[in-house]
Design an enzyme around this catalytic site. Structure first.
Site, PDB file in Angstrom:
ATOM      1  N   SER A   1       0.842  -1.192   0.000  1.00 14.14           N
ATOM      2  CA  SER A   1       0.000   0.000   0.000  1.00 14.14           C
ATOM      3  C   SER A   1       0.877   1.241   0.000  1.00 14.14           C
ATOM      4  O   SER A   1       2.011   1.218   0.507  1.00 14.14           O
ATOM      5  CB  SER A   1      -0.844  -0.016   1.277  1.00 14.14           C
ATOM      6  OG  SER A   1      -1.406   1.250   1.528  1.00 14.14           O
TER       7      SER A   1
ATOM      8  N   TYR B   1      -1.522  -0.828  11.046  1.00 12.14           N
ATOM      9  CA  TYR B   1      -1.817  -1.403   9.717  1.00 12.14           C
ATOM     10  C   TYR B   1      -0.635  -1.153   8.779  1.00 12.14           C
ATOM     11  O   TYR B   1      -0.120  -2.067   8.129  1.00 12.14           O
ATOM     12  CB  TYR B   1      -3.105  -0.792   9.140  1.00 12.14           C
ATOM     13  CG  TYR B   1      -3.263  -1.050   7.651  1.00 12.14           C
ATOM     14  CD1 TYR B   1      -3.560  -2.323   7.184  1.00 12.14           C
ATOM     15  CD2 TYR B   1      -3.093  -0.023   6.712  1.00 12.14           C
ATOM     16  CE1 TYR B   1      -3.679  -2.576   5.812  1.00 12.14           C
ATOM     17  CE2 TYR B   1      -3.211  -0.264   5.354  1.00 12.14           C
ATOM     18  CZ  TYR B   1      -3.500  -1.538   4.904  1.00 12.14           C
ATOM     19  OH  TYR B   1      -3.614  -1.773   3.556  1.00 12.14           O
TER      20      TYR B   1
ATOM     21  N   LYS C   1       2.219  -3.784   6.849  1.00 10.30           N
ATOM     22  CA  LYS C   1       2.594  -3.832   5.422  1.00 10.30           C
ATOM     23  C   LYS C   1       4.096  -3.621   5.263  1.00 10.30           C
ATOM     24  O   LYS C   1       4.761  -4.306   4.500  1.00 10.30           O
ATOM     25  CB  LYS C   1       1.846  -2.749   4.638  1.00 10.30           C
ATOM     26  CG  LYS C   1       0.355  -2.994   4.513  1.00 10.30           C
ATOM     27  CD  LYS C   1       0.065  -4.171   3.616  1.00 10.30           C
ATOM     28  CE  LYS C   1      -1.414  -4.486   3.556  1.00 10.30           C
ATOM     29  NZ  LYS C   1      -1.717  -5.777   2.940  1.00 10.30           N
TER      30      LYS C   1
HETATM   31  P1  NAD Z   1     -10.979  -6.928   1.741  1.00 12.92           P
HETATM   32  O1  NAD Z   1     -11.141  -6.892   3.215  1.00 12.92           O
HETATM   33  O2  NAD Z   1     -12.186  -6.739   0.896  1.00 12.92           O
HETATM   34  O3  NAD Z   1     -10.296  -8.312   1.305  1.00 12.92           O
HETATM   35  C1  NAD Z   1      -9.391  -9.012   2.125  1.00 12.92           C
HETATM   36  C2  NAD Z   1      -9.886 -10.444   2.206  1.00 12.92           C
HETATM   37  O4  NAD Z   1      -8.986 -11.200   3.010  1.00 12.92           O
HETATM   38  C3  NAD Z   1     -11.265 -10.549   2.868  1.00 12.92           C
HETATM   39  O5  NAD Z   1     -12.110 -11.325   2.035  1.00 12.92           O
HETATM   40  C4  NAD Z   1     -10.987 -11.263   4.184  1.00 12.92           C
HETATM   41  O6  NAD Z   1     -12.077 -12.089   4.580  1.00 12.92           O
HETATM   42  C5  NAD Z   1      -9.738 -12.057   3.868  1.00 12.92           C
HETATM   43  N1  NAD Z   1      -8.877 -12.356   5.010  1.00 12.92           N
HETATM   44  C6  NAD Z   1      -8.419 -11.499   5.961  1.00 12.92           C
HETATM   45  N2  NAD Z   1      -7.632 -12.157   6.829  1.00 12.92           N
HETATM   46  C7  NAD Z   1      -7.575 -13.451   6.410  1.00 12.92           C
HETATM   47  C8  NAD Z   1      -6.930 -14.623   6.897  1.00 12.92           C
HETATM   48  N3  NAD Z   1      -6.183 -14.603   8.015  1.00 12.92           N
HETATM   49  N4  NAD Z   1      -7.094 -15.784   6.223  1.00 12.92           N
HETATM   50  C9  NAD Z   1      -7.852 -15.831   5.109  1.00 12.92           C
HETATM   51  N5  NAD Z   1      -8.489 -14.755   4.608  1.00 12.92           N
HETATM   52  C10 NAD Z   1      -8.356 -13.590   5.252  1.00 12.92           C
HETATM   53  O7  NAD Z   1      -9.837  -5.886   1.349  1.00 12.92           O
HETATM   54  P2  NAD Z   1      -9.366  -5.387  -0.081  1.00 12.92           P
HETATM   55  O8  NAD Z   1      -9.728  -3.976  -0.199  1.00 12.92           O
HETATM   56  O9  NAD Z   1      -9.781  -6.341  -1.118  1.00 12.92           O
HETATM   57  O10 NAD Z   1      -7.792  -5.450   0.132  1.00 12.92           O
HETATM   58  C11 NAD Z   1      -7.013  -6.549  -0.296  1.00 12.92           C
HETATM   59  C12 NAD Z   1      -5.580  -6.323   0.121  1.00 12.92           C
HETATM   60  O11 NAD Z   1      -5.106  -5.115  -0.447  1.00 12.92           O
HETATM   61  C13 NAD Z   1      -5.368  -6.184   1.627  1.00 12.92           C
HETATM   62  O12 NAD Z   1      -4.180  -6.844   1.980  1.00 12.92           O
HETATM   63  C14 NAD Z   1      -5.235  -4.684   1.827  1.00 12.92           C
HETATM   64  O13 NAD Z   1      -4.455  -4.376   2.956  1.00 12.92           O
HETATM   65  C15 NAD Z   1      -4.540  -4.272   0.549  1.00 12.92           C
HETATM   66  N6  NAD Z   1      -4.797  -2.870   0.219  1.00 12.92           N
HETATM   67  C16 NAD Z   1      -6.073  -2.448   0.069  1.00 12.92           C
HETATM   68  C17 NAD Z   1      -6.329  -1.112  -0.231  1.00 12.92           C
HETATM   69  C18 NAD Z   1      -7.736  -0.620  -0.381  1.00 12.92           C
HETATM   70  O14 NAD Z   1      -7.947   0.589  -0.393  1.00 12.92           O
HETATM   71  N7  NAD Z   1      -8.733  -1.452  -0.549  1.00 12.92           N
HETATM   72  C19 NAD Z   1      -5.266  -0.215  -0.360  1.00 12.92           C
HETATM   73  C20 NAD Z   1      -3.964  -0.688  -0.217  1.00 12.92           C
HETATM   74  C21 NAD Z   1      -3.738  -2.034   0.073  1.00 12.92           C
HETATM   75  C1  UD1 Z   2      -6.948   5.343   3.800  1.00 10.38           C
HETATM   76  C2  UD1 Z   2      -5.883   4.900   4.750  1.00 10.38           C
HETATM   77  C3  UD1 Z   2      -4.809   4.157   3.985  1.00 10.38           C
HETATM   78  C4  UD1 Z   2      -5.428   3.000   3.226  1.00 10.38           C
HETATM   79  C5  UD1 Z   2      -6.527   3.540   2.327  1.00 10.38           C
HETATM   80  C6  UD1 Z   2      -7.248   2.461   1.605  1.00 10.38           C
HETATM   81  C7  UD1 Z   2      -5.879   6.535   6.565  1.00 10.38           C
HETATM   82  C8  UD1 Z   2      -5.128   7.650   7.231  1.00 10.38           C
HETATM   83  N1  UD1 Z   2      -5.324   6.044   5.450  1.00 10.38           N
HETATM   84  O1  UD1 Z   2      -6.349   6.216   2.850  1.00 10.38           O
HETATM   85  O2  UD1 Z   2      -3.822   3.652   4.869  1.00 10.38           O
HETATM   86  O3  UD1 Z   2      -4.449   2.335   2.458  1.00 10.38           O
HETATM   87  O4  UD1 Z   2      -7.482   4.255   3.119  1.00 10.38           O
HETATM   88  O5  UD1 Z   2      -7.985   1.667   2.481  1.00 10.38           O
HETATM   89  O6  UD1 Z   2      -6.898   6.091   7.054  1.00 10.38           O
HETATM   90  N2  UD1 Z   2     -12.484  11.761   3.331  1.00 10.38           N
HETATM   91  C9  UD1 Z   2     -13.524  12.643   3.596  1.00 10.38           C
HETATM   92  N3  UD1 Z   2     -14.673  12.133   4.133  1.00 10.38           N
HETATM   93  C10 UD1 Z   2     -14.843  10.809   4.412  1.00 10.38           C
HETATM   94  C11 UD1 Z   2     -13.780   9.917   4.125  1.00 10.38           C
HETATM   95  C12 UD1 Z   2     -12.604  10.426   3.589  1.00 10.38           C
HETATM   96  O7  UD1 Z   2     -13.415  13.830   3.357  1.00 10.38           O
HETATM   97  O8  UD1 Z   2     -15.902  10.407   4.917  1.00 10.38           O
HETATM   98  C13 UD1 Z   2     -11.259  12.287   2.687  1.00 10.38           C
HETATM   99  C14 UD1 Z   2      -9.971  12.004   3.445  1.00 10.38           C
HETATM  100  O9  UD1 Z   2      -9.684  13.042   4.338  1.00 10.38           O
HETATM  101  C15 UD1 Z   2      -8.963  11.928   2.278  1.00 10.38           C
HETATM  102  C16 UD1 Z   2      -9.783  11.357   1.114  1.00 10.38           C
HETATM  103  O10 UD1 Z   2     -11.146  11.617   1.446  1.00 10.38           O
HETATM  104  O11 UD1 Z   2      -8.540  13.216   1.915  1.00 10.38           O
HETATM  105  C17 UD1 Z   2      -9.605   9.859   0.923  1.00 10.38           C
HETATM  106  O12 UD1 Z   2      -9.833   9.187   2.149  1.00 10.38           O
HETATM  107  P1  UD1 Z   2      -9.886   7.592   2.248  1.00 10.38           P
HETATM  108  O13 UD1 Z   2     -10.786   7.059   1.209  1.00 10.38           O
HETATM  109  O14 UD1 Z   2     -10.192   7.230   3.665  1.00 10.38           O
HETATM  110  O15 UD1 Z   2      -8.422   7.128   1.848  1.00 10.38           O
HETATM  111  P2  UD1 Z   2      -7.007   7.573   2.458  1.00 10.38           P
HETATM  112  O16 UD1 Z   2      -7.152   8.387   3.683  1.00 10.38           O
HETATM  113  O17 UD1 Z   2      -6.210   8.128   1.337  1.00 10.38           O
END
Ligand code: NAD
Ligand code: UD1
Length: 336
Positions: free
Chosen positions: A124, A148, A152
């Site tokens: 991430s 978190y 990572k």
């Molecule tokens: P998500 O929660 O929808 O998917 C993660 C999946 O992993 C879920 O289905 C959950 O049930 C499963 N899981 C969690 N722990 C587990 C375990 N111990 N054993 C088996 N399954 C398990 O999240 P996502 O948004 O799809 O994210 C996927 C990956 O990408 C994560 O590692 C997350 O940290 C990373 N990531 C996500 C974002 C984002 O904004 N969505 C941003 C950066 C990184």
């Molecule tokens: C957040 C996490 C980041 C994670 C990512 C994806 C934090 C500090 N960072 O990123 O670690 O990888 O989500 O899961 O939590 N905002 C509003 N109103 C809302 C929600 C968000 O104004 O109700 C604004 C936030 O201030 C930011 C932008 O929208 O400027 C995006 O926010 P968000 O979607 O939560 O993502 P990040 O904060 O970038």
């Protein structure tokens, strides 16, 4: 080629499973359903018109994971399984470290036992901590500002150590910026538990009438309109980047890291307006104080991925909002 997808019932993992199936890969999905629904797997199977082998397994359960590797030949792993709520990680650090770090250790050991040494890891942009400037390149200093993020960062370090010690491993660290969007079918999408923390799912739930209004966190940032700027990337572009990374790993062993972003940022107000256009409604919002821990701007320099993977995001803001709206309006309560 058969890919094991950990966390394959989740938001990004389900889209990865679908894209892999559409391109003719075989997939095996492992998920403990702690943050997802089995219905997502059923819908992926329906969209791909192929069955999806699914194992409800926690990746920390070594015996069960070992059994999965015995049931089907696996060539590579895409590792999405993990807990991802920043706020929750501050209150429950041990749960996050155990799930994310211990889970990854067990996965790597079982992979090794079965001679599988190709891994694409969901990292991430959080590993850049509070970046000193934008755009962010892969060479920026790494740090973490919450448990978190530390999970990572630590997994990245662990994988670097592993590749140094055992140079036959092939590992891609993919640092996502802000994944959003959904498959254009509207059948799969992001279905957060409870009230969403992230901006786009929050806006979508306001648009569909589940929440009254969006709170805009901070209006005095040094950005073009005073609100926070982020690099929102369509989830389909994101998962295509994973497939390009797999191809890169096929070329030779080693560890590579890439930003997966679009290289441009949008403000909170721009997102609200774009979503309103897609949904054909005015999204109600109110201006609110900053959310602690938020940076003013976070967006990528994604040129390394373009140069080395031949990958760039092709879907824009309006595609993203349109696809999220199709998913949200067809499934107002998600998979429930
Ligand atoms: P998500 O929660 O929808 O998917 C993660 C999946 O992993 C879920 O289905 C959950 O049930 C499963 N899981 C969690 N722990 C587990 C375990 N111990 N054993 C088996 N399954 C398990 O999240 P996502 O948004 O799809 O994210 C996927 C990956 O990408 C994560 O590692 C997350 O940290 C990373 N990531 C996500 C974002 C984002 O904004 N969505 C941003 C950066 C990184
Ligand atoms: C957040 C996490 C980041 C994670 C990512 C994806 C934090 C500090 N960072 O990123 O670690 O990888 O989500 O899961 O939590 N905002 C509003 N109103 C809302 C929600 C968000 O104004 O109700 C604004 C936030 O201030 C930011 C932008 O929208 O400027 C995006 O926010 P968000 O979607 O939560 O993502 P990040 O904060 O970038």
């Amino acid at each position: 080629m058969a890919i094991l997808i950990t966390g394959g019932a989740g938001y990004i993992g389900s889209h990865a499973a679908l894209e892999l199936l559409r391109r003719g890969f075989d997939v095996v999905v492992v998920d403990n359903l702690s943050n997802s629904h089995e219905a997502a797997i059923d819908r992926v199977a329906e969209l791909a018109a192929r069955p999806v082998p699914f194992h409800r397994v926690d990746i920390r359960d070594r015996a069960a994971l070992d059994q999965v590797f015995r049931t089907a030949p696996i060539d590579a792993v895409m590792h999405f399984a993990g807990l991802k709520a920043v706020g929750e990680s501050v209150g429950q650090p041990l749960r996050y470290y155990d799930n994310n770090i211990s889970g990854t250790i067990v996965l790597l050991e079982v992979m090794k036992q079965h001679g599988v040494r190709t891994l694409v890891f969901s990292s991430s942009a959080t590993v850049y901590g509070d970046p000193a400037s934008v755009p962010i390149t892969e060479d920026f200093p790494l740090s973490a500002v919450n448990p978190y993020g530390r999970s990572k960062l630590f997994i990245e370090e662990m994988l670097r150590d592993l590749c140094r010690a055992e140079p036959e491993w092939r590992v891609a660290l993919l640092r996502y910026f802000n994944p959003s969007g959904a498959d254009p079918s509207g059948r799969i999408g992001e279905d957060p538990n409870g009230i969403p923390n992230n901006l786009v799912p929050f806006i979508a739930q306001v648009a569909v009438g589940r929440l009254p209004e969006v709170a805009v966190f901070g209006t005095d940032y040094p950005t073009r309109d005073g609100t926070g700027v982020r690099d929102y990337i369509h989830v389909v572009d994101l998962v295509v980047g994973h497939i390009n990374a797999l191809e890169k790993l096929a070329a030779g062993p080693g560890l590579v890291s890439y930003n997966l972003g679009t290289g441009r940022g949008y403000s909170v107000l721009e997102m609200i307006e774009a979503f309103g256009r897609a949904a054909g409604k005015t999204i109600k919002y109110r201006l609110a104080p900053r959310r602690p821990g938020d940076a003013a701007e976070c967006w990528s320099d994604a040129s390394r991925a373009e140069r080395e993977l031949g990958w760039r995001a092709t879907r824009g803001l309006d595609d993203m909002c349109r696809d999220v709206w199709r998913w949200q309006s067809n499934n107002p309560n998600g998979y429930a």
